[in-house]
Structures are given as structure tokens and as C-alpha cells.
Design a protein around this motif. Structure first.
Motif, PDB file in Angstrom:
ATOM      1  N   ASN A  67      43.148  30.267  37.293  1.00 23.89           N
ATOM      2  CA  ASN A  67      44.000  31.346  36.758  1.00 23.89           C
ATOM      3  C   ASN A  67      45.275  31.565  37.564  1.00 23.89           C
ATOM      4  OD1 ASN A  67      41.699  31.559  35.234  1.00 23.89           O
ATOM      5  ND2 ASN A  67      41.406  33.748  35.533  1.00 23.89           N
ATOM      6  N   LEU A  68      45.340  30.992  38.777  1.00 22.97           N
ATOM      7  CA  LEU A  68      46.521  31.239  39.615  1.00 22.97           C
ATOM      8  C   LEU A  68      47.137  29.924  40.128  1.00 22.97           C
ATOM      9  CD1 LEU A  68      48.275  33.504  40.819  1.00 22.97           C
ATOM     10  CD2 LEU A  68      46.773  33.493  42.804  1.00 22.97           C
ATOM     11  N   ASN A  69      46.373  29.142  40.911  1.00 28.33           N
ATOM     12  CA  ASN A  69      46.942  27.915  41.485  1.00 28.33           C
ATOM     13  C   ASN A  69      47.440  26.981  40.387  1.00 28.33           C
ATOM     14  OD1 ASN A  69      46.166  28.877  43.988  1.00 28.33           O
ATOM     15  ND2 ASN A  69      44.287  27.668  44.081  1.00 28.33           N
ATOM     16  N   ALA A  70      46.648  26.840  39.328  1.00 32.76           N
ATOM     17  CA  ALA A  70      47.012  25.903  38.251  1.00 32.76           C
ATOM     18  C   ALA A  70      48.274  26.365  37.526  1.00 32.76           C
ATOM     19  CB  ALA A  70      45.853  25.776  37.265  1.00 32.76           C
ATOM     20  N   VAL A  71      48.442  27.669  37.396  1.00 29.21           N
ATOM     21  CA  VAL A  71      49.646  28.186  36.717  1.00 29.21           C
ATOM     22  C   VAL A  71      50.885  27.787  37.521  1.00 29.21           C
ATOM     23  CG1 VAL A  71      50.892  30.259  35.990  1.00 29.21           C
ATOM     24  CG2 VAL A  71      48.404  30.111  35.670  1.00 29.21           C
ATOM     25  N   PHE A  72      50.785  27.899  38.845  1.00 33.28           N
ATOM     26  CA  PHE A  72      51.910  27.489  39.691  1.00 33.28           C
ATOM     27  C   PHE A  72      52.205  26.003  39.493  1.00 33.28           C
ATOM     28  CE2 PHE A  72      53.123  25.500  43.782  1.00 33.28           C
ATOM     29  CZ  PHE A  72      54.462  25.886  43.746  1.00 33.28           C
ATOM     30  N   ASN A  87      53.643  34.049  31.129  1.00 30.89           N
ATOM     31  CA  ASN A  87      52.325  33.989  31.771  1.00 30.89           C
ATOM     32  C   ASN A  87      51.403  35.029  31.152  1.00 30.89           C
ATOM     33  OD1 ASN A  87      53.184  32.002  33.603  1.00 30.89           O
ATOM     34  ND2 ASN A  87      54.077  33.556  34.945  1.00 30.89           N
ATOM     35  N   ILE A  88      50.210  34.604  30.792  1.00 31.40           N
ATOM     36  CA  ILE A  88      49.253  35.558  30.230  1.00 31.40           C
ATOM     37  C   ILE A  88      48.443  36.169  31.381  1.00 31.40           C
ATOM     38  CG2 ILE A  88      47.414  35.977  28.569  1.00 31.40           C
ATOM     39  CD1 ILE A  88      50.136  35.102  27.309  1.00 31.40           C
ATOM     40  N   GLY A  89      48.795  37.377  31.725  1.00 31.69           N
ATOM     41  CA  GLY A  89      48.093  38.113  32.775  1.00 31.69           C
ATOM     42  C   GLY A  89      46.942  38.890  32.173  1.00 31.69           C
ATOM     43  N   SER A  90      46.756  40.117  32.658  1.00 28.63           N
ATOM     44  CA  SER A  90      45.692  40.963  32.114  1.00 28.63           C
ATOM     45  C   SER A  90      45.895  42.397  32.602  1.00 28.63           C
ATOM     46  CB  SER A  90      44.322  40.478  32.587  1.00 28.63           C
ATOM     47  OG  SER A  90      43.332  41.448  32.248  1.00 28.63           O
ATOM     48  N   VAL A  91      45.453  43.326  31.797  1.00 25.57           N
ATOM     49  CA  VAL A  91      45.443  44.731  32.224  1.00 25.57           C
ATOM     50  C   VAL A  91      44.640  44.884  33.516  1.00 25.57           C
ATOM     51  CG1 VAL A  91      43.401  45.341  30.824  1.00 25.57           C
ATOM     52  CG2 VAL A  91      45.061  47.095  31.391  1.00 25.57           C
ATOM     53  N   VAL A  92      43.665  43.993  33.693  1.00 29.55           N
ATOM     54  CA  VAL A  92      42.802  44.041  34.881  1.00 29.55           C
ATOM     55  C   VAL A  92      43.593  43.686  36.151  1.00 29.55           C
ATOM     56  CG1 VAL A  92      40.858  42.797  35.916  1.00 29.55           C
ATOM     57  CG2 VAL A  92      40.659  43.704  33.606  1.00 29.55           C
ATOM     58  N   TYR A 121      38.953  37.627  39.315  1.00 30.26           N
ATOM     59  CA  TYR A 121      39.833  37.616  38.136  1.00 30.26           C
ATOM     60  C   TYR A 121      41.014  38.573  38.321  1.00 30.26           C
ATOM     61  CZ  TYR A 121      40.955  37.893  33.089  1.00 30.26           C
ATOM     62  OH  TYR A 121      41.570  37.867  31.863  1.00 30.26           O
ATOM     63  N   SER A 122      40.748  39.781  38.790  1.00 26.59           N
ATOM     64  CA  SER A 122      41.840  40.758  38.927  1.00 26.59           C
ATOM     65  C   SER A 122      42.805  40.333  40.032  1.00 26.59           C
ATOM     66  CB  SER A 122      41.308  42.170  39.175  1.00 26.59           C
ATOM     67  OG  SER A 122      40.569  42.215  40.354  1.00 26.59           O
ATOM     68  N   GLY A 155      48.095  38.411  41.198  1.00 29.67           N
ATOM     69  CA  GLY A 155      48.943  37.383  41.814  1.00 29.67           C
ATOM     70  C   GLY A 155      49.906  36.783  40.808  1.00 29.67           C
ATOM     71  N   LEU A 156      49.421  36.615  39.596  1.00 27.54           N
ATOM     72  CA  LEU A 156      50.249  36.028  38.530  1.00 27.54           C
ATOM     73  C   LEU A 156      51.460  36.913  38.230  1.00 27.54           C
ATOM     74  CD1 LEU A 156      50.153  33.627  36.601  1.00 27.54           C
ATOM     75  CD2 LEU A 156      48.833  35.019  35.015  1.00 27.54           C
TER      76      LEU A 156
END
Ligand code: NAD
Length: 246
Positions: free
Chosen positions: A113-118, A138-143, A154-155, A160-161
Motif C-alpha cells: 500500500n505504500l512502498n509499491a505506490v512509490f 493515489n487512493i488513500g482512505s479515511v482510515v 493499513y492506517s 504515509g500515502l
């Protein structure tokens, strides 16, 4: 919201939010490459996109695999042209209370959810910088904004995203590239499908609009941020959550 002559890369497009994003972008005229983790998933994406305005195809990608990222971006550049729109959507959950969370579950979520996005973003940026145009969503989240008991991995990744979004937005703004995030609330997909009735009720109670979101609610927001109408918006996080954070 016309996206003619745009090439969009959407990660994790086999189902749920990613599938809706791929379809909506292709309906707006973009040529879409949607990624799947298997050949059969990629075929399903190709089939779904075949009847859209902009068309496109599915392609296999495990976002945690740096070599696969490089190969896919080279392949898209040679076939469709360098992506001008990137939607980092692929994501996983491995929920558990902090005291009981294994290193494996922590690492899997941070990596996906983070390293791969970078890594995907860095690979796509070169072409955008050359073209002096690009839209990264980037698809983040309310969380990532409010935290959630049982989702520390996950949060953390989603928070971080949002930091990544704002830093990169500052870095590439002079190059004609916008970088934004969408923070969905609770959306009806496989990811939320495992909730029991009680958990579902609790989410609905927190949501002023009293319904879970649909993948199309997120896809419409992505389409807006990818469109010329959003040309002066960057570094933003757009909440799409039925009023959850009001
Ligand atoms: P989903 O589980 O239905 O779909 C996730 C997608 O990611 C799938 O296509 C899957 O194949 C892909 N994926 C998972 N691991 C991958 C990997 N290693 N490499 C490539 N692809 C991989 O989930 P969804 O609900 O559609 O979630 C999509 C995004 O939206 C995620 O980033 C998620 O965190 C985020 N989100 C979802 C909700 C929700 O309520 N459903 C809320 C906020 C944010």
C-alpha cells in the motif's frame, strides 16, 4: 470530463474500486491499462474495456515486484504511449490488534500500500516529466486520516500515502504534473464484504448519508481529478465518504 488521447494506468483493476475507475476513465475516452495479479484477471479487464469509448487492456502486475513494474511501463510506452494518468489503487488489508500483529502482516501492507505506490509512481514519472503533463491519483482512505483500531498497518500506510502525495505534488508542480489523493470512506467491495452485520451497522451509524459508498462514487472523483477541469488542483486529498468526517 473528456480524456481523449490520454493513456491511463490503473493498478488493481480486476474488481471493486479499481475496476470501476478503469471503466469510467475508458468511457471518458482514455486508453486504459488496468493491472491484475493473474492472466485470467488481465483477460477479464481486457473484456470489460473492449466495449468502452477509449478501450484498453489488462496486464499482469504484482506491484511489489520492481522488475515487473519496469517491464510493464516499458511495454505500455512501446504500445499505447507513456501514461499521462496514473491511478495507484491496488491495496490490501491484514487487520489485527497492534500487540498481536506479526511482522509479516505489517510488512505486507506497508509494502503493497505504500512502498509499491512509490515505485510505480517513480517509474511512470519519467514519461510525465518529458511530456510536461501528468495526473497522479493515489487512493488513500479515511482510515489514513482518522485511524482505526485493528488497522495500524493499513492506517499507517494510508497516512504515509497522503504525505507522499503532498511532497510529490510540490516537487513536480512546476513540470505540469498534479498529484492528488482520494480518501474513500466505507465502500461496498470485497474489502468490506467480510464485515459482519454488527460492524456494518456501526459504519452506517458513523456515516451521515446512511449508506456505504459504491465503487462508482470513487471512480467519478478520480475522473474529475484526471480531467482538464481539475488542472489547478494539486496536493489535495478529496474525501469521498458520505459525510463521515464532517
Ligand atoms: P479489493 O480488495 O476489491 O481490490 C483490491 C485490488 O488490488 C484487486 O484488484 C487486487 O488484485 C489488487 N491487488 C492487491 N494486491 C496486489 C498486488 N500485490 N499487486 C497488484 N495488485 C494487487 O479492494 P477495493 O475495496 O476495491 O480497494 C481498492 C483501493 O481502495 C485500495 O487501495 C483500498 O485500500 C482503498 N480503499 C477501499 C475502501 C473500501 O471501503 N472498500 C475504503 C478506503 C480505501
Amino acid at each position: 470530463m473528456q480524456l481523449d488521447n490520454q493513456v491511463a494506468l490503473v493498478t488493481g483493476a480486476t474488481r471493486g474500486i479499481g475496476a470501476a475507475i478503469a471503466t469510467v476513465l475508458a468511457e471518458a475516452g482514455a486508453t486504459v491499462v488496468g493491472t491484475a495479479t493473474s492472466e485470467s484477471g488481465a483477460q477479464r479487464i481486457s473484456d470489460a474495456l473492449s466495449s468502452t469509448t477509449g478501450g484498453g487492456r489488462g496486464a499482469v502486475l504484482d506491484v511489489r515486484d520492481a522488475e515487473q513494474i519496469k517491464q510493464l511501463i516499458d511495454n505500455i510506452r512501446d504500445n499505447e504511449g507513456a501514461p499521462s494518468i496514473l491511478v495507484n489503487n491496488a491495496g490490501i488489508t491484514r487487520d489485527g490488534l497492534a500487540m498481536r500483529m506479526s511482522d509479516e502482516d505489517w510488512d505486507a501492507v506497508i509494502d503493497t500500500n505504500l512502498n509499491a505506490v512509490f515505485r510505480v509512481t517513480r517509474a511512470v514519472l519519467r514519461g510525465m516529466i518529458k511530456a510536461r503533463h501528468g495526473r497522479i491519483i493515489n487512493i488513500g482512505s479515511v482510515v489514513g486520516l482518522m485511524g482505526n483500531a485493528g488497522q495500524i498497518n493499513y492506517s499507517t500506510a494510508k497516512a504515509g500515502l497522503l504525505g507522499m502525495t503532498r511532497s510529490l505534488a510540490r516537487e513536480v508542480a512546476p513540470r505540469g504534473i498534479t498529484v492528488n489523493a482520494i480518501a474513500p470512506g466505507f465502500i461496498e467491495t470485497d474489502m468490506t464484504g467480510e464485515l459482519d452485520d454488527q460492524q456494518r451497522e456501526a459504519l452506517l451509524e458513523q456515516t451521515p448519508m446512511q449508506r456505504l459508498g459504491q465503487p462508482g462514487d470513487i471512480a467519478a472523483a478520480v475522473c474529475f481529478l484526471a480531467s482538464p477541469a481539475a488542472g489547478y488542483i494539486t496536493g489535495e486529498t478529496l474525501n469521498v465518504n458520505g459525510g463521515l468526517l464532517m
